[in-house]
Design an enzyme around this catalytic site. Structure first.
Site, PDB file in Angstrom:
ATOM      1  N   GLU A  56       1.535  -0.215  -5.067  1.00 27.22           N
ATOM      2  CA  GLU A  56       0.671   0.905  -5.433  1.00 27.22           C
ATOM      3  C   GLU A  56       1.531   2.168  -5.489  1.00 27.22           C
ATOM      4  OE1 GLU A  56      -3.272   3.284  -3.781  1.00 27.22           O
ATOM      5  OE2 GLU A  56      -1.717   2.613  -2.401  1.00 27.22           O
ATOM      6  N   ASP A 109       0.823  -1.205   0.000  1.00 23.90           N
ATOM      7  CA  ASP A 109       0.000   0.000   0.000  1.00 23.90           C
ATOM      8  C   ASP A 109       0.864   1.265   0.000  1.00 23.90           C
ATOM      9  OD1 ASP A 109      -2.845   0.979   0.491  1.00 23.90           O
ATOM     10  OD2 ASP A 109      -1.845   1.936   2.189  1.00 23.90           O
TER      11      ASP A 109
HETATM   12  C1  NOJ Z   1      -4.505   3.065  -0.592  1.00 21.81           C
HETATM   13  C2  NOJ Z   1      -5.705   2.204  -0.447  1.00 21.81           C
HETATM   14  O1  NOJ Z   1      -6.013   1.635  -1.704  1.00 21.81           O
HETATM   15  C3  NOJ Z   1      -6.805   3.074   0.097  1.00 21.81           C
HETATM   16  O2  NOJ Z   1      -8.036   2.417   0.096  1.00 21.81           O
HETATM   17  C4  NOJ Z   1      -6.424   3.546   1.480  1.00 21.81           C
HETATM   18  O3  NOJ Z   1      -7.362   4.470   1.967  1.00 21.81           O
HETATM   19  C5  NOJ Z   1      -5.053   4.207   1.492  1.00 21.81           C
HETATM   20  N1  NOJ Z   1      -4.074   3.526   0.694  1.00 21.81           N
HETATM   21  C6  NOJ Z   1      -4.524   4.285   2.906  1.00 21.81           C
HETATM   22  O4  NOJ Z   1      -4.129   3.012   3.340  1.00 21.81           O
END
Ligand code: NOJ
Ligand code: CA
Length: 553
Positions: A244, A204
């Site tokens: 990500e 993440d």
């Molecule tokens: C990215 C995630 O996809 C999202 O849903 C989340 O709110 C943020 N990171 C924080 O973890």
């Protein structure tokens, strides 16, 4: 690099399916999806051809950011089951040839995590330095990720009279990666889930995660990713990191480790996803072609993860203001369908007014682009969002299995469901798995066919891209080629039929183009050109098949 030498690089030809256990299938009728329910759906996923599940956070959590606010990195949210249920899912998936990767959210914790509870108690807490504290917010502070919901990335903590940093919500304090103890804890967490059988992680918020607190020198922050990858490899040789990283290509490619590799194995292609929507809004593939052309070549072991929709807002943050406005006008005309000034809260089918030709064209493209396709649960049946749920949660409604009560997701009273099911034209009576399984013409069967063709065409995942010349307006023609072969795909972005002369280029004598979705075998003229016709929003996949070709898929 040859495909045949490197079969352990499984992520280069995987079909990844993202789901949230909580909304997938309820095994004990309390209205909340759980691991026992998911275990009963593994055969469905295997039948669809999925090779890797990505489980969104299922850890103990106050659930103020759908589980991305974790209070115990080693636990399982008790509403979803226990470690035994988790292992059953992993084992069942493995038995059907499917891997499982899990969300790793280590940029921050929940403010209810025992580390933060201790850290905020006193400045001398042994966990104080697990987080980022300052007497004053630094000058030129970065903007919040959630405008409208948060106004700053610093929150004043009354008890110890300092500010702590939180790039996301104020209940998600950022971990301090400059602290070696924090790094050790992260590595231990990774080791734990690997020992339970996962094949890797969806990491993440990677750029935020590796960034040290302002003014703290940790050397090259990318060393952190290299360390993680090395650790993963020592523990489980072929474990993968899917990251990500929503940044422009030039910066993003650094997260693969540049040309040397050794960092993330897979990264979502946010840039081309956004360009795709601009292309759809304009009925013109040019923006997508520009993005694909600019997309950097990745190290041979790494891959782009292609996607159409994920669980968050459909972000358009990398488009210009005018371009974003065009997409908004086309697909989110109502202000309520937009969020954070940059994104859309809808799923694809309602955005395309349910036009099956257009929806299929988009998914055909998803599976034909070089890289690894990632589906968000429900896309395979064309689920819509629940427009009555505000914000990002609109697309996170329960999976629709049947046309019965609660869409077959749960036998609980509807008021007890984890999220309300859409009641419009995308309600379970219109969109559900059961119906589509028995209908050869359904989107589900169509996607199943794409998955199968993608899996029998490893040149798509492994290949390099060439945009092909032609004389048809509004058509994207591209070729993927690798040591196993070549495939050409053509996609019509317009609502009119198109005839075109496609420049395939030099081929060996006797080579034909084999239609992978139909019975046709097309031949090329002496200059390597072929005439094609495409219906409105039509598409074709053509394998370049030399004389004596023995491939059957
Ligand atoms: C990215 C995630 O996809 C999202 O849903 C989340 O709110 C943020 N990171 C924080 O973890
Ligand atoms: Ca349940």
């Amino acid at each position: 690099m040859k495909i045949t030498d490197t079969s352990d690089l499984w992520w280069k030809s995987a079909v990844i399916y993202c789901l949230d256990v909580e909304t997938y299938m309820d095994g004990n009728d309390d209205g909340i999806g759980d691991f026992a329910g998911l275990a009963r759906r593994i055969d469905y996923l295997a039948d669809l051809g999925i090779t890797c599940l990505w489980l969104m956070p299922f850890y103990p959590s106050p659930d103020r950011d759908d589980g991305y606010d974790i209070s115990d990195f080693y636990g399982i949210d008790s509403r979803l089951g226990n470690h035994g249920d988790f292992v059953e899912v992993i084992r069942t998936a493995e038995d059907r040839g499917m891997r499982v990767i899990v969300d790793l959210v280590v940029n921050h914790t929940s403010d209810k995590h025992p580390w933060f509870v201790s850290a905020r108690r006193s400045r001398t807490s042994p966990y104080r330095d697990f987080y980022v504290w300052r007497d004053e917010p630094p000058k030129g502070e970065q903007p919040t990720v959630f405008p409208g919901e948060e106004s700053s990335v610093w929150e004043f903590d009354e008890r110890t009279e300092q500010y702590f940093q939180h790039v996301f919500y104020r209940h998600q304090p950022d971990l301090n990666v400059a602290n070696p103890q924090v790094r050790d804890e992260i590595v231990k967490t990774i080791g734990f889930w690997l020992a339970l059988g996962v094949s890797g992680f969806r990491l993440d918020a990677v750029p935020f995660f590796i960034e040290p607190p302002k003014g703290v020198d940790i050397g090259d922050p990318h060393e952190l990713l290299r360390d993680l990858k090395r650790f993963l490899q020592r523990r489980v040789g072929d474990a993968a990191l899917l990251g990500e990283v929503n940044l422009p290509f030039r910066e993003q490619v650094q997260f693969f480790g540049g040309e040397r590799g050794g960092e993330l194995d897979l990264q979502f292609d946010f840039m081309s996803m956004q360009a795709l929507y601009l292309s759809l809004a304009r009925s013109d593939p040019a923006p997508l072609i520009a993005s694909l052309t600019a997309r950097p070549t990745v190290p041979p072991e790494a891959a782009w993860a292609n996607f159409v929709r994920n669980h968050d807002e459909l972000t358009l943050d990398k488009l210009s203001d005018a371009e974003r406005e065009e997409v908004f006008e086309a697909f989110a005309p109502d202000e309520a369908q937009r969020i954070y000034g940059r994104g859309i809260t809808r799923r694809l089918p309602p955005m395309l007014a349910g036009d099956p030709r257009r929806i299929r064209m988009v998914y055909s493209l998803l599976f034909a682009l070089p890289g690894t396709p990632v589906l968000f649960y429900g896309e395979e049946i064309g689920m819509g969002e629940n427009s009555e749920i505000p914000g990002r949660h609109a697309v996170r409604t329960p999976m629709q299995w049947t046309d019965g009560k609660n869409g077959g997701f749960s036998r609980a009273a509807p008021s007890r469901l984890v999220a309300p099911i859409p009641g419009d034209g995308y309600a379970p009576e219109h969109v559900n798995v059961q119906q589509q399984r028995n209908d050869g013409d359904s989107l589900l069967q169509f996607i199943r066919g794409l998955v199968s063709r993608y899996r029998t065409s490893p040149e798509i995942g492994w290949g390099s891209l060439r945009i092909l010349e032609h004389d048809g307006a509004g058509v994207l023609a591209h070729e993927v080629s690798s040591d196993v072969g070549r495939m050409i795909a053509v996609h019509n972005f317009t609502e009119v039929p198109v005839r075109l002369k496609l420049e395939v280029g030099a081929v060996e004598e006797g080579t034909a183009l084999l239609d992978l979705h139909g019975p046709d075998r097309l031949s090329m003229d002496a200059r390597g050109r072929v005439d094609l016709e495409l219906v409105p929003y039509g598409f074709r996949w053509l394998r370049v098949s030399p004389a004596g070709d023995t491939r059957i898929g």
